[in-house]
Design a protein around this motif. Sequence first.
Motif, short mmCIF file in Angstrom:
data_model
loop_
_atom_site.label_atom_id
_atom_site.label_comp_id
_atom_site.label_asym_id
_atom_site.label_seq_id
_atom_site.Cartn_x
_atom_site.Cartn_y
_atom_site.Cartn_z
N THR A 122 0.68 -1.47 -0.04
CA THR A 122 0.11 0.14 -0.04
C THR A 122 0.80 1.08 0.09
O THR A 122 0.20 2.47 -0.02
CB THR A 122 -0.91 -0.12 1.36
OG1 THR A 122 -0.10 -0.23 2.30
CG2 THR A 122 -2.03 -1.17 1.05
N SER A 125 2.54 2.84 -4.57
CA SER A 125 2.00 3.72 -5.58
C SER A 125 2.29 5.26 -5.42
O SER A 125 2.53 5.77 -6.56
CB SER A 125 0.31 3.48 -5.89
OG SER A 125 -0.25 3.82 -4.79
N GLU A 247 -5.93 -2.75 -3.41
CA GLU A 247 -6.62 -2.15 -4.51
C GLU A 247 -7.38 -3.34 -5.15
O GLU A 247 -8.61 -3.00 -5.75
CB GLU A 247 -5.90 -1.76 -5.81
CG GLU A 247 -5.44 -0.26 -5.03
CD GLU A 247 -6.36 0.83 -4.69
OE1 GLU A 247 -7.15 0.99 -5.45
OE2 GLU A 247 -6.14 1.22 -3.44
N ARG A 250 -10.50 -3.33 -2.99
CA ARG A 250 -11.30 -2.18 -3.39
C ARG A 250 -12.33 -2.53 -4.58
O ARG A 250 -13.79 -2.16 -4.75
CB ARG A 250 -10.46 -0.81 -3.63
CG ARG A 250 -11.09 0.38 -3.31
CD ARG A 250 -10.22 1.77 -3.37
NE ARG A 250 -10.26 2.04 -2.08
CZ ARG A 250 -9.23 1.97 -1.32
NH1 ARG A 250 -8.08 1.37 -1.75
NH2 ARG A 250 -9.24 2.64 -0.27
N PRO A 265 -7.20 5.43 -0.94
CA PRO A 265 -6.42 5.26 -2.45
C PRO A 265 -5.75 6.19 -2.95
O PRO A 265 -5.81 7.36 -2.58
CB PRO A 265 -7.48 4.98 -3.36
CG PRO A 265 -8.71 5.83 -2.59
CD PRO A 265 -8.37 5.95 -1.16
N ARG A 269 -11.41 5.60 -6.60
CA ARG A 269 -12.18 4.53 -7.46
C ARG A 269 -13.63 4.48 -7.51
O ARG A 269 -14.18 4.96 -6.53
CB ARG A 269 -11.66 3.06 -6.92
CG ARG A 269 -12.10 1.84 -7.68
CD ARG A 269 -11.78 0.67 -7.16
NE ARG A 269 -11.76 -0.41 -8.27
CZ ARG A 269 -10.84 -1.16 -8.66
NH1 ARG A 269 -9.47 -1.06 -8.40
NH2 ARG A 269 -11.09 -1.95 -9.48
#
Length: 317
Positions: A122, A125, A247, A250, A265, A269
């Motif tokens: 996590t 990104s 993700e 999610r 995030p 999303r």
Amino acid sequence: MAHQYSSQQRLSPGSYEEDIRAVLAPRLAYFEAVARHEHVTRAAHELGVPQSTLSRAMVRLEQDLGVALFARRGRTVSLTPAGRTFLGSAERALAEVEKAADSVRADADPTAGKVAFGFLHTMGSETVPALIRAFRADHPRVRFQLVQNYGEAMIDRLRAGGLDLCLTSPVPDAPDLVARRLDEQRLRLVVPDDHRLAGRRRVRLAEAADETFVTLEPGYGLRRITDDLCAEAGFTPRVAFEGEEAETLRGLVAAGLGVALLPPPAVARPGVVELTVTAPRAAREIGVAWLDGHPDTPPVAAFKRFLLSRRGSLLPD
């Protein structure tokens, strides 16, 4: 001058494999120099050792191996067939040692060395790229060996010597590790956009007691935190799916498979609504850990100082 070898072999069959490295390793450079010069005095001068020391070392090497490596005429020597065979292997071994020495010196170079750095999925990104970009503004030539994994696997790799530092959650508490808290990240209850709670902004976690959850696999720090928070809220979550990527979870929430406790995030999303959890307080601590008592190379020390300087500002806004 002749020497007898087979009757004076000093390595017993039972101890041969254990002892052979200790016998050979210190003498390979001596042997290679004598073989290259074909002259003991010139080799001794190059190596900076007394000629008598070098001569005794070669005789002892031959005695330990039980094989004549040199034909001798005074201080002039020539290789026997066995000596030529042994020389090829000795040169390759010495080249590997030199290569290894060059590698570790390069990794420890203050301006262009290497940092082996682990981090959570996590964090990959946004957080870690931003950290490395900021660090390299002042250390542009430092190299990174990056490992992305879950917390327990990174701690194992840290203990095995495969990492210098790791960014993890929860912050570990173990006698062989040093860990420092860097920041805190609020967790949200993520629900499908057509869920009964989707019109809310805030929610108590107990209100999701009857829901099906999608979570990370056991062993992941976030899974442990999810289980602990649900227990604090008075229930054990019913788990429909266990995965490895936040993700992915999610996306499964958007598909209606369940709800999840997740960090924010990097990019919003569609198909989900993210709710602030008011009770219990849903957050995870992010920290950096390293092995206690292990000396740092200059680039590792610099990156460690940099991370510690980011206390309270590690995560993007």
